[in-house]
Design a protein around this motif. Structure first.
Motif, PDB file in Angstrom:
ATOM      1  N   PRO A  99       0.832  -1.195   0.087  1.00 36.28           N
ATOM      2  CA  PRO A  99      -0.025   0.214   0.202  1.00 36.28           C
ATOM      3  C   PRO A  99       1.080   1.053   0.150  1.00 36.28           C
ATOM      4  O   PRO A  99       1.967   1.188   0.549  1.00 36.28           O
ATOM      5  CB  PRO A  99      -0.706  -0.028   1.352  1.00 36.28           C
ATOM      6  CG  PRO A  99      -0.540  -1.451   1.728  1.00 36.28           C
ATOM      7  CD  PRO A  99       0.956  -1.898   1.325  1.00 36.28           C
ATOM      8  N   GLU A 100       0.476   2.215  -0.776  1.00 42.27           N
ATOM      9  CA  GLU A 100       1.102   3.573  -0.559  1.00 42.27           C
ATOM     10  C   GLU A 100       0.198   4.658  -0.010  1.00 42.27           C
ATOM     11  O   GLU A 100      -0.918   4.656  -0.457  1.00 42.27           O
ATOM     12  CB  GLU A 100       1.681   3.990  -2.189  1.00 42.27           C
ATOM     13  CG  GLU A 100       2.175   5.295  -1.923  1.00 42.27           C
ATOM     14  CD  GLU A 100       2.910   5.474  -3.374  1.00 42.27           C
ATOM     15  OE1 GLU A 100       3.705   4.676  -3.821  1.00 42.27           O
ATOM     16  OE2 GLU A 100       2.981   6.596  -3.970  1.00 42.27           O
ATOM     17  N   VAL A 101       0.655   5.320   0.780  1.00 43.91           N
ATOM     18  CA  VAL A 101      -0.191   6.272   1.522  1.00 43.91           C
ATOM     19  C   VAL A 101      -1.105   7.258   0.489  1.00 43.91           C
ATOM     20  O   VAL A 101      -2.254   7.305   0.437  1.00 43.91           O
ATOM     21  CB  VAL A 101       0.642   7.369   2.358  1.00 43.91           C
ATOM     22  CG1 VAL A 101      -0.183   8.290   3.037  1.00 43.91           C
ATOM     23  CG2 VAL A 101       1.707   6.656   3.140  1.00 43.91           C
ATOM     24  N   GLY A 102      -0.110   7.912  -0.327  1.00 46.03           N
ATOM     25  CA  GLY A 102      -0.988   8.945  -1.296  1.00 46.03           C
ATOM     26  C   GLY A 102      -1.950   8.002  -2.249  1.00 46.03           C
ATOM     27  O   GLY A 102      -2.890   8.626  -2.475  1.00 46.03           O
ATOM     28  N   HIS A 103      -1.486   6.940  -2.570  1.00 48.48           N
ATOM     29  CA  HIS A 103      -2.421   6.291  -3.571  1.00 48.48           C
ATOM     30  C   HIS A 103      -3.743   5.986  -3.056  1.00 48.48           C
ATOM     31  O   HIS A 103      -4.894   6.182  -3.684  1.00 48.48           O
ATOM     32  CB  HIS A 103      -1.701   4.888  -4.050  1.00 48.48           C
ATOM     33  CG  HIS A 103      -0.548   5.081  -4.769  1.00 48.48           C
ATOM     34  ND1 HIS A 103       0.247   4.252  -5.359  1.00 48.48           N
ATOM     35  CD2 HIS A 103       0.111   6.483  -5.303  1.00 48.48           C
ATOM     36  CE1 HIS A 103       1.177   4.647  -6.168  1.00 48.48           C
ATOM     37  NE2 HIS A 103       1.247   6.035  -5.877  1.00 48.48           N
ATOM     38  N   GLU A 104      -4.138   5.839  -1.693  1.00 50.93           N
ATOM     39  CA  GLU A 104      -5.269   5.365  -1.187  1.00 50.93           C
ATOM     40  C   GLU A 104      -6.031   6.662  -1.056  1.00 50.93           C
ATOM     41  O   GLU A 104      -7.136   6.765  -0.819  1.00 50.93           O
ATOM     42  CB  GLU A 104      -4.963   4.707   0.193  1.00 50.93           C
ATOM     43  CG  GLU A 104      -4.205   3.270   0.006  1.00 50.93           C
ATOM     44  CD  GLU A 104      -5.038   2.313  -0.885  1.00 50.93           C
ATOM     45  OE1 GLU A 104      -4.503   1.610  -1.742  1.00 50.93           O
ATOM     46  OE2 GLU A 104      -6.208   2.198  -0.894  1.00 50.93           O
ATOM     47  N   LEU A 142       5.822   4.563   2.068  1.00 48.20           N
ATOM     48  CA  LEU A 142       5.299   5.508   2.596  1.00 48.20           C
ATOM     49  C   LEU A 142       5.865   6.996   2.210  1.00 48.20           C
ATOM     50  O   LEU A 142       6.809   7.156   1.378  1.00 48.20           O
ATOM     51  CB  LEU A 142       6.354   5.646   4.260  1.00 48.20           C
ATOM     52  CG  LEU A 142       6.203   4.365   4.850  1.00 48.20           C
ATOM     53  CD1 LEU A 142       7.169   4.127   5.908  1.00 48.20           C
ATOM     54  CD2 LEU A 142       4.626   4.220   5.463  1.00 48.20           C
ATOM     55  N   ASN A 143       4.746   7.843   2.198  1.00 52.35           N
ATOM     56  CA  ASN A 143       4.906   9.102   1.540  1.00 52.35           C
ATOM     57  C   ASN A 143       3.750  10.045   1.949  1.00 52.35           C
ATOM     58  O   ASN A 143       3.380   9.771   3.430  1.00 52.35           O
ATOM     59  CB  ASN A 143       4.881   9.367  -0.071  1.00 52.35           C
ATOM     60  CG  ASN A 143       3.695   8.749  -0.425  1.00 52.35           C
ATOM     61  OD1 ASN A 143       2.585   8.479  -0.132  1.00 52.35           O
ATOM     62  ND2 ASN A 143       3.884   8.372  -1.832  1.00 52.35           N
ATOM     63  N   ASP A 144       3.243  11.153   1.624  1.00 50.09           N
ATOM     64  CA  ASP A 144       2.364  11.796   2.098  1.00 50.09           C
ATOM     65  C   ASP A 144       1.637  12.470   1.006  1.00 50.09           C
ATOM     66  O   ASP A 144       2.062  12.693  -0.229  1.00 50.09           O
ATOM     67  CB  ASP A 144       2.827  12.968   3.122  1.00 50.09           C
ATOM     68  CG  ASP A 144       1.647  13.155   4.400  1.00 50.09           C
ATOM     69  OD1 ASP A 144       2.076  13.527   5.363  1.00 50.09           O
ATOM     70  OD2 ASP A 144       0.467  12.763   3.899  1.00 50.09           O
ATOM     71  N   PHE A 170      -3.958  14.768  -7.640  1.00 51.07           N
ATOM     72  CA  PHE A 170      -2.856  14.008  -8.288  1.00 51.07           C
ATOM     73  C   PHE A 170      -1.842  13.547  -7.270  1.00 51.07           C
ATOM     74  O   PHE A 170      -1.744  14.238  -6.283  1.00 51.07           O
ATOM     75  CB  PHE A 170      -2.084  14.966  -9.267  1.00 51.07           C
ATOM     76  CG  PHE A 170      -1.080  16.013  -8.747  1.00 51.07           C
ATOM     77  CD1 PHE A 170      -1.715  17.287  -8.344  1.00 51.07           C
ATOM     78  CD2 PHE A 170       0.398  15.958  -8.642  1.00 51.07           C
ATOM     79  CE1 PHE A 170      -1.203  18.212  -7.739  1.00 51.07           C
ATOM     80  CE2 PHE A 170       0.704  16.942  -8.011  1.00 51.07           C
ATOM     81  CZ  PHE A 170       0.208  18.085  -7.551  1.00 51.07           C
ATOM     82  N   ASP A 171      -1.190  12.551  -7.750  1.00 50.85           N
ATOM     83  CA  ASP A 171      -0.261  11.742  -6.832  1.00 50.85           C
ATOM     84  C   ASP A 171       0.964  12.727  -6.541  1.00 50.85           C
ATOM     85  O   ASP A 171       1.766  12.990  -7.322  1.00 50.85           O
ATOM     86  CB  ASP A 171       0.234  10.565  -7.392  1.00 50.85           C
ATOM     87  CG  ASP A 171       1.181   9.556  -6.641  1.00 50.85           C
ATOM     88  OD1 ASP A 171       1.912   8.480  -7.263  1.00 50.85           O
ATOM     89  OD2 ASP A 171       0.954   9.824  -5.523  1.00 50.85           O
ATOM     90  N   GLN A 172       1.039  13.209  -5.163  1.00 48.49           N
ATOM     91  CA  GLN A 172       2.219  14.019  -4.854  1.00 48.49           C
ATOM     92  C   GLN A 172       3.421  13.479  -4.310  1.00 48.49           C
ATOM     93  O   GLN A 172       4.313  14.108  -4.407  1.00 48.49           O
ATOM     94  CB  GLN A 172       1.395  15.095  -3.836  1.00 48.49           C
ATOM     95  CG  GLN A 172       0.246  16.076  -4.179  1.00 48.49           C
ATOM     96  CD  GLN A 172      -0.160  16.750  -3.103  1.00 48.49           C
ATOM     97  OE1 GLN A 172      -0.710  16.733  -2.475  1.00 48.49           O
ATOM     98  NE2 GLN A 172       0.245  18.254  -3.308  1.00 48.49           N
ATOM     99  N   ASP A 173       3.390  12.138  -3.785  1.00 47.66           N
ATOM    100  CA  ASP A 173       4.574  11.622  -3.394  1.00 47.66           C
ATOM    101  C   ASP A 173       5.365  12.479  -2.496  1.00 47.66           C
ATOM    102  O   ASP A 173       6.703  12.609  -2.330  1.00 47.66           O
ATOM    103  CB  ASP A 173       5.455  11.343  -4.394  1.00 47.66           C
ATOM    104  CG  ASP A 173       4.759  10.051  -5.230  1.00 47.66           C
ATOM    105  OD1 ASP A 173       5.109   9.927  -6.638  1.00 47.66           O
ATOM    106  OD2 ASP A 173       4.002   9.321  -4.932  1.00 47.66           O
ATOM    107  N   LEU A 174       4.875  13.324  -1.542  1.00 46.08           N
ATOM    108  CA  LEU A 174       5.703  14.201  -0.497  1.00 46.08           C
ATOM    109  C   LEU A 174       6.376  13.429   0.417  1.00 46.08           C
ATOM    110  O   LEU A 174       6.218  12.406   0.699  1.00 46.08           O
ATOM    111  CB  LEU A 174       4.519  15.173   0.021  1.00 46.08           C
ATOM    112  CG  LEU A 174       3.452  15.980  -0.889  1.00 46.08           C
ATOM    113  CD1 LEU A 174       2.323  16.644  -0.163  1.00 46.08           C
ATOM    114  CD2 LEU A 174       4.558  16.844  -1.594  1.00 46.08           C
TER     115      LEU A 174
HETATM  116 MN    MN Z   1       2.826   7.697  -5.761  1.00 51.82          MN
END
Ligand code: MN
Ligand code: DIG
Ligand code: MN
Length: 389
Positions: free
Chosen positions: A219-224, A249-251, A257-261
């Motif tokens: 699972p990816e944070v931003g994707h959910e 893990l990201n934010d 849109f997917d920010q991948d922060l």
């Molecule tokens: Mn992403």
């Protein structure tokens, strides 16, 4: 606690994809703002910052048109850098999304020749990952989707996806790679819609595979959060199903849109409960699939990487504080306890049990009187997160 206690160490198992700190700042509306960072420099710098390892797509290290000799020389140098800096490669994955050949998908392309090429590329990439010591293999189907539903039957796409994964599970077994496959969901971008858009959908799909025991989720944070979901709940379900094989893990600033922060830069409370959960029930790599702001230079990239790990360790310390807080723990035991007799756990079914429950006299107005001090509990949590408790 002083900041020295937030010093990342390899024991924390923090990892970064080569593509994350190597992100050059390109976006759909602008060119790169940073030069390329060579993989060997990434290994050195992340080791200096206290990371445990790096992850990679095949082409993050080996260019798609490299000869076998060039590939072997590159891998040799990379393995030396890993050894020199004490860095691991826990996870590998395949780039099945960048090259134009995947414009209509990889495993779910309408063109069977592309589906076969995607399989070949993935097997070769699995070989590379195994050579580097990876035991987790991630599948992110960034191009497995559609803009025009007239062009593809989603049922057929699912069948093609399943066929590829079943074949690759057998390949891993045949090669003795003992990979754990981790499927990563995303609802859209770069495709208008991506098949299997959420981790929940992936969990349902895994059950239909020939080797479901080999396959979990990443699972990816931003994707959910792009779908407006509570990431803490998503991961809790994956863990409860024994399927959290890896995590990105990201934010993210909510549905967009997917920010991948940088991890912990936006969703403080949700990521607090996530870190608390991971520390209680997951011993795999803490992988940051994120990148620095486009406006950063190289120094900012390393600030980004250090910030991801620092925020994780700060939230880990806050979780310790939460668990040790007497008032919070007393509120939790009050909320969860009940004066009811031992008839409460439902237990296994029996005709007697069913009759007993059906015949039991229960006063719902009495039940409705139970006090739930959630405002107080949440404020204490916020006090801890804001550092005033
Ligand atoms: Mn992403
Ligand atoms: C995007 O979130 C995807 C790709 O970066 C990669 O295939 C996967 C591995 O974490 N995440
Ligand atoms: Mn990811």
């Amino acid at each position: 606690m002083t900041s020295k206690n937030y010093q990342p160490k390899p024991e924390h198992k923090f990892t970064f994809g080569l593509w994350t700190v190597g992100n050059r700042g390109r976006d759909p509306f602008g060119d790169a703002t940073r030069p390329t960072l060579p993989p060997i420099k990434i290994v050195k710098e992340l080791s200096r910052l206290g990371a445990y390892g790096v992850n990679l797509h095949d082409n993050d290290l080996v260019p798609i048109d490299a000869t076998r000799q060039e590939r072997d020389a590159t891998v040799r140098e990379f393995k030396k850098a890993l050894a020199d800096h004490g860095m691991k490669v826990p996870m590998a994955t395949t780039n099945l999304f960048y090259d134009p050949v995947f414009k209509d998908g990889a495993f779910t392309s309408n063109d069977p020749r592309v589906r076969l090429y995607a399989l070949q590329k993935t097997m070769r990439s699995m070989d590379l990952g195994a050579e580097l010591g990876a035991h987790i293999y991630v599948f992110w189907g960034g191009r497995e989707g559609a803009e025009v539903d007239a062009a593809k039957d989603p049922r057929e796409a699912l069948k093609w996806n399943r066929e590829a994964l079943n074949f690759l599970c057998e390949y891993s077994i045949d090669q003795g790679y003992d990979y754990k496959f981790a499927l990563e969901a995303k609802p859209n971008e770069p495709r208008g819609d991506i098949y299997l858009p959420t981790t929940g959908a992936m969990l349902g799909f895994i059950a239909t595979l020939d080797h479901p025991e080999m396959v979990g989720v990443n699972p990816e944070v931003g994707h959910e959060q792009m779908s407006g979901l509570n990431f803490y709940h998503v991961v809790a379900q994956a863990i409860e199903a024994g399927k959290l094989f890896h995590i990105d893990l990201n934010d993210q600033k909510g549905p967009r849109f997917d920010q991948d922060l940088r991890f912990g830069s936006e969703s403080i409370k949700n990521l607090f409960f996530l870190v608390k959960l991971l520390e209680e029930s997951y011993d795999g790599p803490r992988h940051f699939d994120a990148h620095s702001y486009r406006s950063e230079d190289e120094a900012g990239v390393w600030d980004f990487a250090a910030g991801c790990m620092r925020n994780y360790l700060i939230l880990k310390d806050k979780a310790r504080q939460f668990n040790e807080d007497a008032e919070i723990q007393s509120l939790l035991s009050e909320i969860r306890s009940t004066e009811a007799d031992d008839g409460v756990p439902i237990g296994c079914y029996s005709r007697e049990r069913a009759d007993e429950i059906k015949s039991r006299s229960m006063d719902r107005t009495e039940l409705a009187k139970k006090q739930l001090p959630y405002e107080r509990l949440d404020q204490l949590t916020v006090d801890i997160l804001l550092g005033v408790r």
